[in-house]
Design a protein around this motif. Structure first.
Motif, mmCIF file in Angstrom:
data_model
loop_
_atom_site.group_PDB
_atom_site.id
_atom_site.type_symbol
_atom_site.label_atom_id
_atom_site.label_comp_id
_atom_site.label_asym_id
_atom_site.label_seq_id
_atom_site.Cartn_x
_atom_site.Cartn_y
_atom_site.Cartn_z
ATOM 1 N N VAL A 1 6.682 -1.658 -7.005
ATOM 2 C CA VAL A 1 5.799 -2.553 -6.245
ATOM 3 C C VAL A 1 6.507 -3.072 -5.003
ATOM 4 C CG1 VAL A 1 4.724 -4.844 -6.282
ATOM 5 C CG2 VAL A 1 4.285 -3.244 -8.130
ATOM 6 N N LEU A 2 7.799 -3.395 -5.140
ATOM 7 C CA LEU A 2 8.565 -3.879 -3.993
ATOM 8 C C LEU A 2 8.615 -2.822 -2.889
ATOM 9 C CD1 LEU A 2 11.559 -5.583 -5.833
ATOM 10 C CD2 LEU A 2 9.446 -6.632 -5.036
ATOM 11 N N GLY A 3 8.760 -1.545 -3.299
ATOM 12 C CA GLY A 3 8.785 -0.470 -2.319
ATOM 13 C C GLY A 3 7.473 -0.330 -1.582
ATOM 14 N N VAL A 4 6.366 -0.452 -2.306
ATOM 15 C CA VAL A 4 5.054 -0.362 -1.666
ATOM 16 C C VAL A 4 4.863 -1.517 -0.683
ATOM 17 C CG1 VAL A 4 2.559 -0.342 -2.048
ATOM 18 C CG2 VAL A 4 4.068 0.852 -3.645
ATOM 19 N N ILE A 5 5.270 -2.710 -1.081
ATOM 20 C CA ILE A 5 5.154 -3.878 -0.188
ATOM 21 C C ILE A 5 5.958 -3.648 1.080
ATOM 22 C CG2 ILE A 5 5.737 -6.317 0.072
ATOM 23 C CD1 ILE A 5 5.181 -6.642 -2.927
ATOM 24 N N ASN A 6 7.192 -3.138 0.934
ATOM 25 C CA ASN A 6 8.032 -2.870 2.099
ATOM 26 C C ASN A 6 7.366 -1.903 3.070
ATOM 27 O OD1 ASN A 6 10.287 -4.429 2.086
ATOM 28 N ND2 ASN A 6 11.624 -2.931 1.133
ATOM 29 N N THR A 7 6.867 -0.801 2.528
ATOM 30 C CA THR A 7 6.244 0.220 3.365
ATOM 31 C C THR A 7 5.036 -0.326 4.114
ATOM 32 O OG1 THR A 7 6.981 1.986 1.898
ATOM 33 C CG2 THR A 7 5.148 2.487 3.348
ATOM 34 N N LEU A 8 4.193 -1.068 3.425
ATOM 35 C CA LEU A 8 2.985 -1.587 4.059
ATOM 36 C C LEU A 8 3.310 -2.677 5.077
ATOM 37 C CD1 LEU A 8 0.524 -1.651 1.028
ATOM 38 C CD2 LEU A 8 0.710 0.028 2.856
ATOM 39 N N LEU A 9 4.335 -3.466 4.813
ATOM 40 C CA LEU A 9 4.735 -4.465 5.810
ATOM 41 C C LEU A 9 5.176 -3.789 7.098
ATOM 42 C CD1 LEU A 9 6.682 -7.084 3.667
ATOM 43 C CD2 LEU A 9 4.583 -7.486 4.975
ATOM 44 N N ILE B 1 -2.224 -5.149 -6.227
ATOM 45 C CA ILE B 1 -1.299 -6.284 -6.197
ATOM 46 C C ILE B 1 -0.264 -6.112 -5.087
ATOM 47 C CG2 ILE B 1 0.509 -7.482 -7.498
ATOM 48 C CD1 ILE B 1 -1.090 -6.812 -10.052
ATOM 49 N N ALA B 2 0.265 -4.868 -4.975
ATOM 50 C CA ALA B 2 1.283 -4.600 -3.957
ATOM 51 C C ALA B 2 0.734 -4.786 -2.547
ATOM 52 C CB ALA B 2 1.826 -3.186 -4.120
ATOM 53 N N GLY B 3 -0.564 -4.610 -2.369
ATOM 54 C CA GLY B 3 -1.153 -4.740 -1.050
ATOM 55 C C GLY B 3 -1.470 -6.157 -0.642
ATOM 56 N N LEU B 4 -1.267 -7.115 -1.535
ATOM 57 C CA LEU B 4 -1.650 -8.493 -1.228
ATOM 58 C C LEU B 4 -0.883 -9.069 -0.036
ATOM 59 C CD1 LEU B 4 -2.052 -10.097 -4.786
ATOM 60 C CD2 LEU B 4 -3.839 -9.647 -3.109
ATOM 61 N N ILE B 5 0.457 -9.031 -0.098
ATOM 62 C CA ILE B 5 1.268 -9.648 0.963
ATOM 63 C C ILE B 5 1.036 -8.964 2.306
ATOM 64 C CG2 ILE B 5 3.625 -10.119 1.744
ATOM 65 C CD1 ILE B 5 4.432 -10.506 -1.160
ATOM 66 N N PRO B 6 1.075 -7.615 2.376
ATOM 67 C CA PRO B 6 0.786 -6.981 3.666
ATOM 68 C C PRO B 6 -0.630 -7.270 4.166
ATOM 69 C CG PRO B 6 1.890 -5.439 2.195
ATOM 70 C CD PRO B 6 1.521 -6.618 1.378
ATOM 71 N N SER B 7 -1.598 -7.349 3.253
ATOM 72 C CA SER B 7 -2.970 -7.637 3.662
ATOM 73 C C SER B 7 -3.076 -9.029 4.271
ATOM 74 C CB SER B 7 -3.912 -7.522 2.456
ATOM 75 O OG SER B 7 -3.944 -6.213 1.954
ATOM 76 N N ILE B 8 -2.423 -9.975 3.640
ATOM 77 C CA ILE B 8 -2.443 -11.352 4.169
ATOM 78 C C ILE B 8 -1.836 -11.392 5.561
ATOM 79 C CG2 ILE B 8 -1.478 -13.661 3.848
ATOM 80 C CD1 ILE B 8 -1.702 -13.166 0.801
ATOM 81 N N ARG B 9 -0.736 -10.668 5.755
ATOM 82 C CA ARG B 9 -0.100 -10.646 7.078
ATOM 83 C C ARG B 9 -1.033 -10.009 8.102
ATOM 84 N NH1 ARG B 9 5.500 -10.710 8.731
ATOM 85 N NH2 ARG B 9 5.676 -9.914 10.842
ATOM 86 N N ALA B 10 -1.734 -8.944 7.684
ATOM 87 C CA ALA B 10 -2.612 -8.226 8.610
ATOM 88 C C ALA B 10 -3.802 -9.081 9.033
ATOM 89 C CB ALA B 10 -3.090 -6.924 7.971
ATOM 90 N N VAL B 11 -4.420 -9.781 8.080
ATOM 91 C CA VAL B 11 -5.626 -10.545 8.415
ATOM 92 C C VAL B 11 -5.291 -11.816 9.198
ATOM 93 C CG1 VAL B 11 -6.870 -9.662 6.407
ATOM 94 C CG2 VAL B 11 -5.623 -11.824 6.225
#
Length: 849
Positions: A734-742, A828-838
């Motif tokens: 999950v941490l890896g997915v968060i990193n990539t999407l960020l 779940i992994a997309g939550l933090i990047p999604s928040i940053r994007a919106v």
């Protein structure tokens, strides 16, 4: 350069935190397992040291069938031996005792009072001493009176004057009156959660040893000025080779060593979890530093333009890796220290009465934490660091997003690694060479790495296919296309998911195949409708008494009863388990035993039969003889009279029941396989059998299907452990997915601003980023399922004859659950990047360079 490196590191706190967390997760399982085994090892050292603190020298008889350490607590010797020892020089006092495992207490509810240690001791009350004392009541004076340790009294909810049933080693159940409660030194209710029942000496000799007037141990106290070692040597010389004489220190070390041998394998399991965490963590750290280098392309190029050498850039990136490795190792060790201490408390808490050793800082855990943490981080960061060193100064004038390179070299490398690793795996599974285990593990690891290298070329078509399922809307289509925009980055991210899923799926395939094969084998080779067996709560097997066995035979709907018993026997100097059937003809029918040579439907004294596999392994043929020494000391020359076809439910060496009755420690039937008459109800017969054995709470009847399920429980438990392994792998993934999407969000800041400007709403932006996260996670899961199923199937096929596998059985139910879980994890992994994007400011994003 040092200041620039530190400022750059601190400027990206979120990715620094995620990278450090990956190292922490990778390190903590290794350090935690080492701390746990060290703490438990010292705990048991202290425990047994306390138990034998007041023992100078102890004497026991040697076993007929050799046991670990040489002594056998079930071998009695006459009281004259105690008198002989008492008369030896240097002996202040010699006390004969009866104390051994096998006194099964029955609670008020009619069920066995179990404990977590498997130790249910019974012995004679020889009075208070430095170790034990009565704190309530009195000593037993009659055959129907007992003293119990307070730990048992609390568990069974009994008090002075209550009655308690106990099944002793002679397999007789009797009712006793509790006349005393005892504690150990220091006010302990038990030493480690065990139960202890004390009878009068005569009753203990009769019921626990089956040898009136005899003992199984002598506690010897040294006279003043005589050391324990001197006393041991004197007693050993006086008694000869038929006895084992040990000091209290030796007894403590021997007992502790047995526990530590078990803990060693427990440690291997925990280190296995750590290895998976490390492997997945490598991908996360590799991806993180690739992200950092990509983001800093202009920054690094400017440094090169200002005069920084390639070596300085390389050392700058590696310095970041070292800092992250050191910080992650420190926190990983500390978290592991807490996990190890907490695990020890939990583990020892199951053994009421034991005290956990003080928290230690084992050197092995400290060294392993820093070597693994720093080493893994540097290795993972090496490729991105080399890439950073190759950045040209002219790149300072380009955008930070760098174009992807061709995949040809990576694909060829992946194909070669996969092919070579698959060959090594096949070679190892075939048993070729002397390093079979190394070939298998190396092959599995190589296949995983090879597939990871092939993932970029696979990602585009597969991601497109998977993304089609969620691309029914414009945001969904954008998310699908974004996930395939950078195949390398997507591959590394999905690779972390793939490895965890692949390992778990392979293990699950092996266990599921073995469980299914076991069930199919029992179903095919067993003609019994009902099986009677017991729950073993101590070292004594739960058996059917002769009266109970005969009662089952007399039931009107029972056609055939095949009783089975087992014991350790010395066969030509080698200890192994030997079976006996109470009625070989009945066993042949119910267990489907097929004769190949000689006579197998009946045996006589001095005769035995074997299955073909055992005959070939021991090079036996009809008329061959072997020397057998039984548990009760009888030594006989046995003649082979029959060879049966190979069987998975009936095999090995089988002796006549007359020899078993004379030589086995517990010759009664361990199990009874029952076939019923035509038209009879299985459920009714099962209830009737339970009624016959109702006074024996250790045994009960099972239908054939229930018996199969009981035998498969071990694999079910193993699969549960495997799911824990999956959770660990997914947590890191999950941490890896968060990193990539960020990174994706940061790189596409201007693009996102333009999309928002032309009408993409916040909710649609959230959907786009979340879709990208889910597609990457599902892609890694699907690839992992395919690789894991293939690896598991290959191992099952290769070991089919060795481990008795049947056909490959894939864990379809679990695989579906993994797919569903990957969607949830991706969301779940997309939550933090999604928040940053919106939250991006539209005008600021459009102006972003």
């Amino acid at each position: 350069m040092l200041k620039a490196t530190l400022k750059s590191l601190l400027a990206r706190k979120l990715r620094l935190t995620l990278s450090t967390l990956a190292v922490v997760l990778s390190v903590m399982f290794v350090s935690g397992s080492l701390v746990l085994t060290d703490t438990l090892g010292r705990t048991f050292d202290n425990l047994f040291a306390n138990i034998y603190t007041y023992t100078d020298v102890q004497v026991s008889a040697k076993a007929a069938v050799q046991q670990q350490g040489g002594g056998d607590p079930s071998t009695p010797f006459p009281a004259s031996t105690v008198e002989k020892v008492a008369a030896m020089p240097g002996v202040a006092k010699a006390t004969g005792g009866v104390f051994l495992n096998g006194a099964t207490p029955i609670g008020k509810n009619g069920k066995v009072v179990v404990n977590q240690t498997g130790q249910q001791f019974g012995g004679n009350w020889s009075g208070e001493d430095d170790l034990v004392h009565l704190y309530q009541g009195r000593a037993p004076s009659a055959g129907n009176e007992i003293v119990v340790n307070n730990g048992l009294a609390v568990t069974a909810k009994i008090k002075l004057g209550d009655s308690m049933d106990v099944i002793t080693r002679d397999q007789k159940r009797a009712t006793y009156t509790v006349v005393g409660l005892m504690q150990y030194a220091g006010g302990r209710d038990s030493m480690a959660g065990e139960s202890a029942v004390f009878f009068t000496t005569a009753k203990a000799q009769e019921s626990m040893l089956g040898a009136p007037g005899q003992f199984n141990a002598i506690d010897v106290r040294a006279a003043a000025g005589v050391s324990d070692e001197q006393l041991r040597d004197t007693v050993k010389a006086g008694l000869g080779d038929q006895f084992v004489v040990q000091t209290g220190k030796e007894l403590s070390e021997e007992s502790s060593k047995g526990i530590k041998d078990i803990l060693k394998y427990f440690n291997y399991v925990l280190l296995g979890f750590g290895a998976v965490a490390l492997l997945v963590g490598v991908f996360l750290i590799l991806n993180t530093f690739s992200i950092i280098v990509a983001q800093r392309t202009q920054e690094l190029a400017l440094l090169r333009a200002m005069g920084a050498a390639r070596g300085q850039i390389l050392r700058s990136v590696l310095l970041e890796a070292v800092i992250i490795g050191v910080v992650g190792s420190i926190f990983g060790f500390l978290v592991g220290l807490g996990l190890g201490a907490g695990g020890a408390q939990l583990f020892v808490g199951l053994a009421d009465g034991a005290q956990v050793a003080s928290l230690g800082f084992p050197i092995s855990a400290i060294v392993a934490s820093f070597v693994i943490g720093i080493g893994v981080t540097i290795v993972a960061a090496l490729m991105p660091a080399l890439k950073a060193a190759r950045i040209a100064p002219i790149a300072a004038m380009r955008e930070s997003a760098t174009p992807d390179r061709p995949l040809t070299r990576l694909t060829v490398s992946g194909a070669i690694v996969t092919a070579l690793s698959a060959g090594a795996l096949i070679w190892g599974l075939a048993g070729a060479g002397g390093a079979t285990l190394a070939l298998v593990f190396g092959g599995v690891l190589g296949v995983l790495i090879g597939v990871a290298l092939l993932t970029p070329i696979i990602s585009r078509p597969l991601v497109a296919a998977l993304g089609a399922a969620v691309s029914w809307s414009v945001p969904g289509k954008l998310g699908r296309r974004n996930s395939s925009r950078n195949p390398r980055r997507t591959a590394i991210t999905a690779g972390a998911v793939m490895i965890g899923i692949a390992i778990v799926t392979a293990i699950s395939t092996i266990f599921t195949s073995l469980s299914t094969a076991l069930g199919d084998t029992i179903d095919k080779d067993l003609a019994a409708d009902v099986v009677v067996l017991g729950m073993q709560t101590n070292e004594i097997p739960p058996v059917l008494t002769d009266e109970q066995y005969q009662g089952i035979q007399r039931l009107p709907d029972v056609r055939t009863v095949a009783g089975f018993t087992l014991d350790a026997v010395d066969v030509d100097g080698e200890q192994q388990y030997v079976a006996s059937y109470l009625d070989p003809a009945a066993a042949g029918t119910v267990l489907k035993i097929k004769a190949e040579e000689g006579r197998t439907d009946r045996l006589g004294p001095g005769e035995f039969m074997v299955d073909r596999k055992t005959a070939d392994a021991r090079k036996l043929k009809l008329g061959s003889t072997v020397e057998m020494t039984f548990a009760k000391g009888q030594r006989k020359t046995m003649t082979l009279v029959g060879i049966t076809a190979p069987s998975n439910v009936a095999g090995g060496i089988v002796v006549d029941y007359a020899d078993a009755k004379a030589g086995f420690a517990f010759p009664q039937a361990w199990r009874a396989f029952i076939s019923i008459k035509d038209g009879a109800s299985v459920a009714a017969v099962k209830d009737a059998v339970d009624a016959v054995v109702k006074d024996n709470p250790q045994v009960q009847a099972y239908t054939k299907d229930e018996y199969i399920s009981t035998n498969q429980q071990g694999f079910t438990f193993a699969l549960v452990i495997v799911q824990v392994l999956l959770l660990i792998a997914l947590a890191i993934s999950v941490l890896g997915v968060i990193n990539t999407l960020l990174l994706s969000v940061i790189e596409r800041t201007r693009e996102l601003g333009l999309l928002r400007a032309v009408g993409l709403r916040r909710g649609q932006t959230w959907q786009m980023v979340t879709t990208e996260s889910i597609v990457i996670t599902v892609f890694g899961t699907v690839l992992g399922l395919a690789v894991g199923a293939a690896l598991g199937a290959a191992i099952v096929t290769a070991l089919k004859d060795v481990l008795g596998f049947g056909a490959v059985t894939l864990p379809w139910g679990l695989m579906v659950v993994y797919c569903i879980a990957s969607i949830v994890v991706g969301g779940i992994a997309g939550l933090i990047p999604s928040i940053r994007a919106v939250r991006l400011n539209v005008l600021g994003a459009i102006a972003y360079e």
